[in-house]
Design a protein around this motif. Structure first.
Motif, PDB file in Angstrom:
ATOM      1  N   MET A   1       0.891  -1.374  -0.124  1.00 53.99           N
ATOM      2  CA  MET A   1      -0.059  -0.107   0.002  1.00 53.99           C
ATOM      3  C   MET A   1       0.743   1.172   0.006  1.00 53.99           C
ATOM      4  O   MET A   1       0.136   2.381   0.273  1.00 53.99           O
ATOM      5  CB  MET A   1      -0.962   0.025   1.292  1.00 53.99           C
ATOM      6  CG  MET A   1      -1.960   1.186   1.164  1.00 53.99           C
ATOM      7  SD  MET A   1      -3.253   0.941   2.466  1.00 53.99           S
ATOM      8  CE  MET A   1      -4.784   0.895   1.152  1.00 53.99           C
TER       9      MET A   1
ATOM     10  N   SER B   1      -5.851   1.375   5.737  1.00 55.13           N
ATOM     11  CA  SER B   1      -6.785   0.719   4.919  1.00 55.13           C
ATOM     12  C   SER B   1      -8.272   0.611   5.718  1.00 55.13           C
ATOM     13  O   SER B   1      -8.777  -0.694   5.554  1.00 55.13           O
ATOM     14  CB  SER B   1      -6.137  -0.495   4.645  1.00 55.13           C
ATOM     15  OG  SER B   1      -5.761  -1.473   5.806  1.00 55.13           O
ATOM     16  N   GLN B   2      -8.647   1.303   6.475  1.00 53.26           N
ATOM     17  CA  GLN B   2     -10.065   1.453   7.150  1.00 53.26           C
ATOM     18  C   GLN B   2     -10.409   0.250   7.964  1.00 53.26           C
ATOM     19  O   GLN B   2     -11.478  -0.276   7.631  1.00 53.26           O
ATOM     20  CB  GLN B   2     -11.106   1.733   6.058  1.00 53.26           C
ATOM     21  CG  GLN B   2     -10.928   2.980   5.306  1.00 53.26           C
ATOM     22  CD  GLN B   2     -12.008   3.264   4.017  1.00 53.26           C
ATOM     23  OE1 GLN B   2     -12.582   2.612   4.012  1.00 53.26           O
ATOM     24  NE2 GLN B   2     -11.692   4.544   3.684  1.00 53.26           N
TER      25      GLN B   2
ATOM     26  N   GLU C   1      -3.980   5.366  -0.195  1.00 54.63           N
ATOM     27  CA  GLU C   1      -3.988   5.203   1.311  1.00 54.63           C
ATOM     28  C   GLU C   1      -5.218   5.811   1.664  1.00 54.63           C
ATOM     29  O   GLU C   1      -5.858   6.373   1.301  1.00 54.63           O
ATOM     30  CB  GLU C   1      -2.637   5.952   1.834  1.00 54.63           C
ATOM     31  CG  GLU C   1      -1.293   5.326   1.617  1.00 54.63           C
ATOM     32  CD  GLU C   1      -0.114   6.010   2.053  1.00 54.63           C
ATOM     33  OE1 GLU C   1       0.838   5.483   2.552  1.00 54.63           O
ATOM     34  OE2 GLU C   1      -0.254   7.491   2.066  1.00 54.63           O
ATOM     35  N   ASN C   2      -5.708   5.125   3.126  1.00 48.64           N
ATOM     36  CA  ASN C   2      -6.857   5.668   3.609  1.00 48.64           C
ATOM     37  C   ASN C   2      -7.977   5.228   2.882  1.00 48.64           C
ATOM     38  O   ASN C   2      -9.152   5.722   2.921  1.00 48.64           O
ATOM     39  CB  ASN C   2      -6.910   7.123   3.722  1.00 48.64           C
ATOM     40  CG  ASN C   2      -5.838   7.560   4.851  1.00 48.64           C
ATOM     41  OD1 ASN C   2      -5.659   6.857   5.879  1.00 48.64           O
ATOM     42  ND2 ASN C   2      -5.215   8.572   4.380  1.00 48.64           N
ATOM     43  N   THR C   3      -7.992   4.031   2.193  1.00 49.91           N
ATOM     44  CA  THR C   3      -9.151   3.406   1.431  1.00 49.91           C
ATOM     45  C   THR C   3      -8.950   1.921   1.900  1.00 49.91           C
ATOM     46  O   THR C   3      -8.103   1.457   2.589  1.00 49.91           O
ATOM     47  CB  THR C   3      -9.055   3.362  -0.181  1.00 49.91           C
ATOM     48  OG1 THR C   3      -8.209   2.689  -0.458  1.00 49.91           O
ATOM     49  CG2 THR C   3      -8.869   4.934  -0.640  1.00 49.91           C
TER      50      THR C   3
ATOM     51  N   GLY D   1      -8.631  -0.770   0.154  1.00 53.89           N
ATOM     52  CA  GLY D   1      -7.775  -1.569  -0.402  1.00 53.89           C
ATOM     53  C   GLY D   1      -8.657  -2.394  -1.129  1.00 53.89           C
ATOM     54  O   GLY D   1      -9.856  -2.640  -1.231  1.00 53.89           O
TER      55      GLY D   1
ATOM     56  N   ASP E   1      -1.212  -1.141   7.559  1.00 48.17           N
ATOM     57  CA  ASP E   1      -2.705  -1.442   7.951  1.00 48.17           C
ATOM     58  C   ASP E   1      -3.452  -0.458   8.438  1.00 48.17           C
ATOM     59  O   ASP E   1      -4.692  -0.486   8.271  1.00 48.17           O
ATOM     60  CB  ASP E   1      -2.539  -2.721   8.915  1.00 48.17           C
ATOM     61  CG  ASP E   1      -2.139  -4.122   8.155  1.00 48.17           C
ATOM     62  OD1 ASP E   1      -2.383  -4.175   7.018  1.00 48.17           O
ATOM     63  OD2 ASP E   1      -1.668  -4.863   8.803  1.00 48.17           O
TER      64      ASP E   1
ATOM     65  N   TYR F   1      -5.034  -4.182   4.943  1.00 47.43           N
ATOM     66  CA  TYR F   1      -4.817  -4.490   3.300  1.00 47.43           C
ATOM     67  C   TYR F   1      -3.208  -4.889   3.174  1.00 47.43           C
ATOM     68  O   TYR F   1      -2.921  -5.841   2.395  1.00 47.43           O
ATOM     69  CB  TYR F   1      -4.996  -3.214   2.525  1.00 47.43           C
ATOM     70  CG  TYR F   1      -4.734  -3.488   1.091  1.00 47.43           C
ATOM     71  CD1 TYR F   1      -5.318  -4.437   0.136  1.00 47.43           C
ATOM     72  CD2 TYR F   1      -3.434  -2.699   0.577  1.00 47.43           C
ATOM     73  CE1 TYR F   1      -4.810  -4.630  -1.088  1.00 47.43           C
ATOM     74  CE2 TYR F   1      -3.059  -3.013  -0.809  1.00 47.43           C
ATOM     75  CZ  TYR F   1      -3.787  -4.092  -1.460  1.00 47.43           C
ATOM     76  OH  TYR F   1      -3.298  -4.386  -2.676  1.00 47.43           O
ATOM     77  N   SER F   2      -2.353  -4.176   3.895  1.00 44.78           N
ATOM     78  CA  SER F   2      -0.969  -4.360   3.915  1.00 44.78           C
ATOM     79  C   SER F   2      -0.460  -5.740   4.107  1.00 44.78           C
ATOM     80  O   SER F   2       0.134  -6.592   3.322  1.00 44.78           O
ATOM     81  CB  SER F   2      -0.130  -3.446   4.725  1.00 44.78           C
ATOM     82  OG  SER F   2      -0.270  -2.018   4.271  1.00 44.78           O
TER      83      SER F   2
ATOM     84  N   THR G   1      -9.227  -2.870   7.178  1.00 47.07           N
ATOM     85  CA  THR G   1      -9.276  -3.932   6.419  1.00 47.07           C
ATOM     86  C   THR G   1      -7.773  -4.901   6.376  1.00 47.07           C
ATOM     87  O   THR G   1      -7.905  -6.045   5.865  1.00 47.07           O
ATOM     88  CB  THR G   1      -9.699  -4.085   4.875  1.00 47.07           C
ATOM     89  OG1 THR G   1      -8.456  -3.310   4.339  1.00 47.07           O
ATOM     90  CG2 THR G   1     -10.990  -3.161   4.874  1.00 47.07           C
TER      91      THR G   1
END
Length: 234
Positions: A74, A112-113, A150-152, A154, A109, A117-118, A115
């Motif tokens: 990410m 990613s809200q 970033e900040n979604t 993912g 991490d 994602y990383s 989730t």
């Protein structure tokens, strides 16, 4: 006159209480030890000829010299590094000059809200490596090509799996990704990321040439020849 010998009675109650207390101490100690070992355990290891389960590196190529890249999928700077240096590193691996060691780590991490994602993307990279390491390079490139902001939230697991199969992985990789098979391994390997000079925390990308960690601010100029190739020969 002879005195009768006094028989001392054994206090079985006190012995029983002491023994019970000792058992409780041993049980509590065992529980604490188990909890601590579980917290630091790398969990399921990605068994693949390309994966070093001690440091988390996924090896591409087999050259005598080495370049290690510690990347968070990410991380936008990691993507920029891939665009600038990736083709050169791939060529060096393909022609036998280096072993390119990719370390998928997770330090973003929080962006990613919820989730993670990383961690999920890094886990997916190990899933692909276990399925067939020949597809790792294509998968890494595809992850960067579709890198979320970033900040979604993912990419979801189904998309990570779809990208993997498009990169050549088998359909079975989907369950490895959705199950988070190597989640704990990602966490354990992230903690082994070397610090850059004068740094107090892990940064991505972190690059090491022949085991020497570079400083992003002073050693990465955007010139692969100067920053990587010349250092391999130095």
């Amino acid at each position: 006159m002879m005195m009768a010998a006094v028989r001392k009675s054994t206090n079985w109650f006190a012995i029983g209480v002491t023994a019970a207390a000792l058992v409780i101490v041993l049980i509590v100690g065992g529980v604490v030890w188990f909890a601590n070992s579980q917290a630091t355990s790398p969990g399921t290891l990605p068994e693949s000829s390309a994966v070093n389960t001690e440091n988390g590196a996924i090896a591409i190529g087999s050259g005598a010299k080495s370049v290690d890249t510690y990347v968070d999928f990410m991380c936008p700077v990691c993507n920029s590094f891939e665009q600038a240096y990736g083709p050169t590193l791939q060529q060096l691996a393909d022609d036998g000059t280096i072993t390119l060691n990719i370390h998928p780590i997770a330090i973003l991490d929080r962006l990613s809200q919820g989730t993670q994602y990383s961690t999920r993307a890094a886990n997916a990279a190990y899933c692909v490596a276990v399925d067939d390491p020949a597809n790792v390079s294509a998968y890494v490139k595809a992850l960067y090509a579709q890198q979320p902001k970033e900040n979604t939230a993912g990419l979801d697991d189904a998309t990570l799996a779809s990208i993997a199969t498009s990169a050549g992985a088998s359909d079975s990789v989907a369950s490895c990704i959705s199950d988070g098979t190597y989640t704990r391994f990602v966490t354990a390997m992230t903690a082994k990321t070397p610090l850059q000079a004068n740094a107090t925390s892990i940064a991505t990308p972190t690059i090491a040439v022949n085991g020497v960690t570079l400083n992003n601010q002073s050693d990465l100029t955007g010139d692969p020849q100067k920053d990587i190739v010349d250092r391999l020969d130095g």
